[in-house]
Structure formats: C-alpha cells, structure tokens
Design a protein around this motif. Sequence first.
Motif, PDB file in Angstrom:
ATOM      1  N   MET A   1       0.837  -1.199   0.000  1.00  0.00           N
ATOM      2  CA  MET A   1       0.000   0.000   0.000  1.00  0.00           C
ATOM      3  C   MET A   1       0.870   1.247   0.000  1.00  0.00           C
ATOM      4  O   MET A   1       1.851   1.326   0.719  1.00  0.00           O
ATOM      5  N   PHE A   2       0.535   2.207  -0.840  1.00  0.00           N
ATOM      6  CA  PHE A   2       1.134   3.527  -0.781  1.00  0.00           C
ATOM      7  C   PHE A   2       0.238   4.388   0.093  1.00  0.00           C
ATOM      8  O   PHE A   2      -0.967   4.470  -0.136  1.00  0.00           O
ATOM      9  N   ASN A   3       0.806   5.041   1.084  1.00  0.00           N
ATOM     10  CA  ASN A   3       0.008   5.881   1.965  1.00  0.00           C
ATOM     11  C   ASN A   3      -0.008   7.306   1.412  1.00  0.00           C
ATOM     12  O   ASN A   3       0.637   8.197   1.936  1.00  0.00           O
ATOM     13  N   PHE A   4      -0.730   7.500   0.307  1.00  0.00           N
ATOM     14  CA  PHE A   4      -0.809   8.804  -0.330  1.00  0.00           C
ATOM     15  C   PHE A   4      -1.540   9.806   0.558  1.00  0.00           C
ATOM     16  O   PHE A   4      -2.530   9.473   1.192  1.00  0.00           O
ATOM     17  N   VAL A   5      -1.059  11.040   0.560  1.00  0.00           N
ATOM     18  CA  VAL A   5      -1.906  12.119   1.050  1.00  0.00           C
ATOM     19  C   VAL A   5      -2.880  12.433  -0.082  1.00  0.00           C
ATOM     20  O   VAL A   5      -2.663  12.064  -1.235  1.00  0.00           O
ATOM     21  N   GLN A   6      -3.958  13.123   0.236  1.00  0.00           N
ATOM     22  CA  GLN A   6      -5.009  13.333  -0.749  1.00  0.00           C
ATOM     23  C   GLN A   6      -4.507  14.051  -1.996  1.00  0.00           C
ATOM     24  O   GLN A   6      -4.898  13.729  -3.121  1.00  0.00           O
ATOM     25  N   GLU A 122      -4.189  -4.148  -4.837  1.00  0.00           N
ATOM     26  CA  GLU A 122      -4.986  -5.365  -4.771  1.00  0.00           C
ATOM     27  C   GLU A 122      -4.496  -6.435  -5.740  1.00  0.00           C
ATOM     28  O   GLU A 122      -4.977  -7.559  -5.718  1.00  0.00           O
ATOM     29  N   ASP A 123      -3.556  -6.109  -6.623  1.00  0.00           N
ATOM     30  CA  ASP A 123      -3.108  -7.095  -7.606  1.00  0.00           C
ATOM     31  C   ASP A 123      -1.587  -7.097  -7.703  1.00  0.00           C
ATOM     32  O   ASP A 123      -0.907  -6.201  -7.208  1.00  0.00           O
ATOM     33  N   GLU A 124      -1.059  -8.125  -8.361  1.00  0.00           N
ATOM     34  CA  GLU A 124       0.386  -8.305  -8.452  1.00  0.00           C
ATOM     35  C   GLU A 124       1.057  -7.208  -9.269  1.00  0.00           C
ATOM     36  O   GLU A 124       2.192  -6.825  -8.994  1.00  0.00           O
ATOM     37  N   GLU A 125       0.380  -6.703 -10.279  1.00  0.00           N
ATOM     38  CA  GLU A 125       0.962  -5.638 -11.100  1.00  0.00           C
ATOM     39  C   GLU A 125       1.241  -4.401 -10.260  1.00  0.00           C
ATOM     40  O   GLU A 125       2.294  -3.773 -10.380  1.00  0.00           O
TER      41      GLU A 125
END
Length: 204
Positions: A1-6, A122-125
């Motif tokens: 997961m990337f924890n992006f800011v908005q 959610e996917d390998e890519e």
Amino acid sequence: MFNFVQSTRSKYGNAINFVESVKEGKVAVNEKNDLCNNLGYSLSGGKISLAELDYEESREYAEKMIRDFESRNMFVMIMEKMNESLVVICERMNWDCYSGAISFKDTKERSNAGKPGTVKCEDEECKKSIKSCNEVDYILYEYYKNKLEEIIKYIPDFERKLKLLEENMKKSKGNAQKYPVNCKQNVNPDVREFEEIHTCKGNS
C-alpha cells in the motif's frame, strides 16, 4: 500500500501511475523520496534521491550501504520487531530497560489508513510497480531483518528480557511525537541539509 496524502492521489490516481511518473522524472522530489526508497534515502544521510534507480543500480547501492554500515557496526531496527530491536539496543548500550528505571513512550504515527488518500494494491501488477521503486528498501529490510534474528540468538535469556521490557512499556504512560507539528513544513530536500530535515532546524 502507498500511503498517499489526498493531494498525491488527486494528481496520480493510483500507485502504478505514480511510479511511472517517478521513472519519467515528473514527480516532485519530496513526493518521490517519501514513497520510493524512503528508508535508504533516510539512512544514507545524503541529499541524492534514490527513487529513480533501476534494479541493478538499487542492488549495487544497497550493498554499498550495507558494507558501510557494517564497517561502522551500525544496528538497524525493524518496525514490526520493534520490541525485539529495543532489547538489542538495551543490551548493547547496557541500559536497564527491565526494572522500570526507564520509561517508554509510544510514538504517534501518521496514518491515512481507511481515509480517502489511501491507495491500496490489490493485484500483483500494482505490488510489482511499488517494489520497482523500492528495491533499495527491500534489500536493506531483508538483510537487517535476518541480522536481527541472528543477533537475538546470542542474547542470553532473551525471551525473559523481552517480556520484562514489554511489561515495562505497558506501565509507561504518555505519547511522544517524532516531529514537532510543523517540523517538515517548507522543507526542500534539494537544498536543505539532512540534519535540518530530521532535527527541524529553522522549520518554525
């Protein structure tokens, strides 16, 4: 997961688009350093971004960092093994971390989990894309995770000490923030020294 800011999510939409933009040199230096090879960048103490390194460059850079750290007998703590890492620190520094003489405070961590800015893979890519700009961090993580496990084997009565430390942590109260509220405000990593970024000098 990337924890992006908005704001980051608004610009790039998803992790794959973000990484592609990094590779094309279209991402601001603070954004790419926060999300690509951030561990390596922070530990390096330098100002050169590691976000755009390819696989071979990443491996070469990580191995060079490890050689340098080993020559200086550095110890790198592991986040999900933080308590175990603390026991190692206590033993190496000869600190009394088990009797209650030292108090521990939980660090408040910034988290966007469950908020609109969060971008999940959610996917390998997607996972492969994120890994492609974090190869240095993956190599460092695997090396020091394995090293921690080896160090623990040679600490006498480790499990008892870990239990005592965790009991002491539960008794300690209060929180400590990693940075003052406005620590990183207006910091430009291109022109500000590593020490300033991490000790908040002049960021009021």
